[in-house]
Write an enzyme that holds these catalytic residues in place. Structure first.
Site, short mmCIF file in Angstrom:
data_model
loop_
_atom_site.label_atom_id
_atom_site.label_comp_id
_atom_site.label_asym_id
_atom_site.label_seq_id
_atom_site.Cartn_x
_atom_site.Cartn_y
_atom_site.Cartn_z
N ASP A 31 0.78 -0.77 0.19
CA ASP A 31 -0.19 0.05 0.03
C ASP A 31 1.11 1.27 -0.08
OD1 ASP A 31 -3.09 -0.06 1.42
OD2 ASP A 31 -2.00 2.18 0.92
N SER A 34 -1.81 5.99 0.84
CA SER A 34 -2.42 7.28 -0.54
C SER A 34 -4.39 7.48 0.28
CB SER A 34 -2.55 7.47 -1.91
OG SER A 34 -3.29 6.22 -2.38
N PHE A 80 -6.98 -4.93 -4.88
CA PHE A 80 -7.79 -3.19 -4.05
C PHE A 80 -7.28 -1.90 -4.74
CE2 PHE A 80 -8.10 -6.45 -1.06
CZ PHE A 80 -9.26 -7.19 -0.73
N SER A 124 -16.93 -2.11 -9.00
CA SER A 124 -18.12 -2.06 -8.12
C SER A 124 -19.42 -1.78 -8.69
CB SER A 124 -17.55 -0.28 -8.45
OG SER A 124 -18.79 0.71 -8.10
N ALA A 125 -20.60 -2.14 -7.84
CA ALA A 125 -21.75 -2.30 -8.23
C ALA A 125 -21.92 -0.78 -9.48
CB ALA A 125 -22.82 -2.13 -7.34
N TYR A 148 -14.99 7.18 -12.56
CA TYR A 148 -14.52 6.46 -11.40
C TYR A 148 -14.73 5.12 -11.53
CZ TYR A 148 -14.90 3.49 -7.19
OH TYR A 148 -15.41 2.35 -6.64
N LYS A 152 -13.18 1.47 -13.57
CA LYS A 152 -13.89 0.26 -12.83
C LYS A 152 -14.28 -0.89 -14.23
CE LYS A 152 -12.88 -0.11 -8.22
NZ LYS A 152 -11.69 -0.18 -8.04
N ASN A 197 -18.36 11.52 2.09
CA ASN A 197 -19.20 11.69 0.59
C ASN A 197 -20.65 10.72 1.14
OD1 ASN A 197 -17.74 13.59 -0.58
ND2 ASN A 197 -15.99 12.32 -1.16
N ASN A 198 -20.19 9.18 1.60
CA ASN A 198 -20.74 8.22 2.02
C ASN A 198 -21.87 8.57 2.80
OD1 ASN A 198 -18.32 6.89 0.70
ND2 ASN A 198 -19.76 6.93 -0.55
P1 NAD Z 1 -10.14 2.15 0.48
O1 NAD Z 1 -9.09 4.30 -0.36
O2 NAD Z 1 -9.96 2.62 1.82
O3 NAD Z 1 -8.33 1.54 0.40
C1 NAD Z 1 -7.37 1.58 -1.30
C2 NAD Z 1 -5.93 1.16 -0.53
O4 NAD Z 1 -5.46 1.23 -1.93
C3 NAD Z 1 -5.97 2.78 0.33
O5 NAD Z 1 -4.86 1.74 1.07
C4 NAD Z 1 -4.75 3.23 -0.86
O6 NAD Z 1 -3.75 3.65 0.50
C5 NAD Z 1 -4.45 2.74 -1.79
N1 NAD Z 1 -3.75 2.92 -2.61
C6 NAD Z 1 -4.47 3.76 -3.73
N2 NAD Z 1 -4.06 3.74 -5.11
C7 NAD Z 1 -2.73 2.71 -4.57
C8 NAD Z 1 -1.93 2.49 -5.21
N3 NAD Z 1 -1.25 3.33 -6.91
N4 NAD Z 1 -0.44 1.75 -5.24
C9 NAD Z 1 -0.31 1.66 -3.65
N5 NAD Z 1 -1.99 1.82 -2.64
C10 NAD Z 1 -2.58 2.36 -3.12
O7 NAD Z 1 -10.91 1.59 -0.63
P2 NAD Z 1 -11.67 0.70 0.28
O8 NAD Z 1 -12.99 0.92 0.29
O9 NAD Z 1 -10.55 -0.04 0.52
O10 NAD Z 1 -12.05 0.10 -1.46
C11 NAD Z 1 -11.03 -1.00 -1.66
C12 NAD Z 1 -11.23 -0.88 -3.44
O11 NAD Z 1 -13.09 -1.62 -3.28
C13 NAD Z 1 -10.83 0.06 -4.32
O12 NAD Z 1 -10.13 0.27 -5.43
C14 NAD Z 1 -12.42 -0.12 -4.29
O13 NAD Z 1 -12.23 0.90 -6.09
C15 NAD Z 1 -13.74 -0.30 -4.28
N6 NAD Z 1 -14.45 -0.16 -4.15
C16 NAD Z 1 -15.22 0.13 -2.95
C17 NAD Z 1 -16.11 0.39 -2.65
C18 NAD Z 1 -16.83 0.91 -1.03
O14 NAD Z 1 -17.83 1.50 -1.29
N7 NAD Z 1 -15.99 0.97 -0.03
C19 NAD Z 1 -17.42 -0.20 -3.44
C20 NAD Z 1 -17.25 -0.57 -4.59
C21 NAD Z 1 -16.19 -0.77 -4.76
N1 UDP Z 2 -27.05 10.36 1.01
C1 UDP Z 2 -27.56 10.81 1.57
N2 UDP Z 2 -27.04 11.96 2.38
C2 UDP Z 2 -25.11 11.53 2.11
C3 UDP Z 2 -24.58 10.65 1.82
C4 UDP Z 2 -25.62 10.02 1.24
O1 UDP Z 2 -29.06 11.17 1.98
O2 UDP Z 2 -24.81 12.67 3.84
C5 UDP Z 2 -26.94 9.06 0.22
C6 UDP Z 2 -27.66 9.37 -1.09
O3 UDP Z 2 -28.21 9.89 -1.52
C7 UDP Z 2 -27.57 7.38 -1.31
C8 UDP Z 2 -27.48 6.62 -0.27
O4 UDP Z 2 -27.64 7.52 0.47
O5 UDP Z 2 -29.45 7.30 -1.97
C9 UDP Z 2 -26.12 6.09 -0.26
O6 UDP Z 2 -25.38 6.96 -0.63
P1 UDP Z 2 -23.43 6.77 -0.57
O7 UDP Z 2 -22.41 7.32 -1.19
O8 UDP Z 2 -23.44 6.21 0.70
O9 UDP Z 2 -22.82 5.10 -1.80
P2 UDP Z 2 -24.23 5.54 -3.40
O10 UDP Z 2 -24.30 4.61 -3.50
O11 UDP Z 2 -24.04 6.28 -4.02
O12 UDP Z 2 -22.40 5.38 -3.82
#
Ligand code: NAD
Ligand code: UDP
Length: 331
Positions: A31, A34, A80, A124-125, A148, A152, A197-198
């Site tokens: 890792d 970042s 990841f 991701s979905a 983003y 994917k 954001n989430n």
């Molecule tokens: P996260 O940001 O917590 O973890 C990602 C890790 O990758 C971090 O520790 C970051 O430092 C490291 N990283 C990024 N770029 C790098 C690079 N070039 N070299 C080395 N390390 C690097 O994110 P997460 O939530 O654990 O997500 C993991 C994966 O799952 C990601 O690819 C993300 O896009 C995907 N994903 C996440 C979600 C979610 O909601 N969390 C949903 C769908 C997909």
């Molecule tokens: N959401 C919200 N307020 C917030 C963040 C998210 O109402 O501050 C809502 C957003 O509109 C969505 C759901 O929560 O309906 C999940 O959002 P999130 O950003 O966690 O995930 P997403 O499915 O958009 O990737």
């Protein structure tokens, strides 16, 4: 198996590291921090009772990536590492494409050179774009609405092409729905920098009093209470899905795609109310404008992972809300 976890210090990677260790695998984390902090590694060590091998590395650096593979003799990789903020990807598309695509190309190149043939990729979905039909099945059309998401989808295409060209190669593409929750120890969880954001990290910041109230983005969607519906999945269930996926990848060849979700949709107000009830804490909220790019509803058909991987989510929304708070209140 000896498995490299790129991005293993992150939210999903750190939980997966623990489940892989529990299942008897040897793991190595790479890792660049970042979007994570080094102290996560100490917490993982504490939970598994052993020091995990770690390399500080940026996978966009080709030489460093090759060197790591030369040194370590991996059997498999779970990739990841990636940048993941949708909004940021719209303002910084070059950084997103570079980080998320270059890292994958370097990894598959190193895998080819050092004869490592099993890969699980974090998709991701979001690749389903605006759903025309629900629940979402793996064979449904894909599209994206932001850079983003495109990274994917492009990664899925790259990995599919690489696998077609190499009969020894095996790839599992995991399309995650909405991971929330944290490890039951409360030691690791999701801890984004700045204003989240989430939804769940925002709720926990409101519950802690760091932010005054939650903005519920829209209450006029065609859903049961007008607020957006998503398929929330406990991060530990998601992590367990990776154990099944990498073991599947080892035994099979070619590309397989799996949704990792529960198959159940909950609204924003379901989450707020459940969080308040199970943690006995108020979450003040106001109804705000819809957020650009949001869809009304999104949830998985999780049947393929159940049938083929014998995996399904077992934790409830109550568990997700309790564990999210258990981590957030101490961190
Ligand atoms: P996260 O940001 O917590 O973890 C990602 C890790 O990758 C971090 O520790 C970051 O430092 C490291 N990283 C990024 N770029 C790098 C690079 N070039 N070299 C080395 N390390 C690097 O994110 P997460 O939530 O654990 O997500 C993991 C994966 O799952 C990601 O690819 C993300 O896009 C995907 N994903 C996440 C979600 C979610 O909601 N969390 C949903 C769908 C997909
Ligand atoms: N959401 C919200 N307020 C917030 C963040 C998210 O109402 O501050 C809502 C957003 O509109 C969505 C759901 O929560 O309906 C999940 O959002 P999130 O950003 O966690 O995930 P997403 O499915 O958009 O990737």
């Amino acid at each position: 198996m000896k498995i490299l976890l790129t991005g293993g210090a992150g939210y999903i990677g750190s939980h997966t590291a623990i489940e892989l260790k529990k299942a008897g695998h040897e793991i190595v984390i790479g890792d660049n921090f970042s979007n994570s902090k080094p102290d996560v590694l100490e917490k993982i060590n504490q939970i598994v009772g052993q020091k995990i091998e770690f390399h500080e590395i940026d996978f966009t650096n080709q030489n460093d990536t090759l060197k790591l593979f030369e040194e370590c003799h991996f059997d498999a990789v779970i990739h990841f590492a990636g940048l993941k903020a949708v909004g940021e990807s719209c303002t910084m598309p070059i950084e997103y494409y570079k980080n998320n695509i270059d890292s994958t190309l370097n990894i598959v190149e190193a895998m080819k050179k050092y004869d490592v043939n099993n890969l699980v990729f974090s998709s991701s979905a979001t690749v389903y774009g605006i759903p025309k039909k629900l629940p979402l099945k793996e064979g449904m059309p894909t599209s994206c609405t932001n850079p983003y998401g495109w990274t994917k989808l492009m990664n899925e295409q790259i990995l599919t092409d690489v696998t077609r060209a190499n009969p020894k190669f095996s790839v599992v593409l995991l399309r995650y729905f909405n991971p929330i929750g944290a490890h039951e120890s409360g030691l690791i969880g999701e801890d984004p920098n700045g204003i989240p954001n989430n939804l769940m990290p925002y709720i926990t910041k409101v519950a802690k009093g760091v932010l005054p109230e939650l903005n519920v983005f829209g209450n006029d969607y065609p859903t049961k209470d007008g607020t957006g519906v998503r398929d929330y999945i406990h991060v530990v269930d998601l992590a367990k899905g990776h154990v099944d996926a990498i073991e599947y990848a080892e035994k099979h060849r070619g590309v397989e795609i799996f949704n990792l979700g529960t198959g159940v949709g909950y609204s924003v107000l379901d989450i707020v109310n459940t969080f308040s009830r199970v943690n006995n804490i108020k979450v003040p909220y106001r109804i705000a404008e819809r957020r650009d790019g949001d869809v009304a509803e999104c949830y998985a058909d999780a049947g393929k992972a159940r049938e083929v991987l014998n995996w399904s989510a077992t934790k409830t929304l109550d568990d997700m809300c309790k564990d999210s708070w258990n981590f957030a209140k101490n961190n």
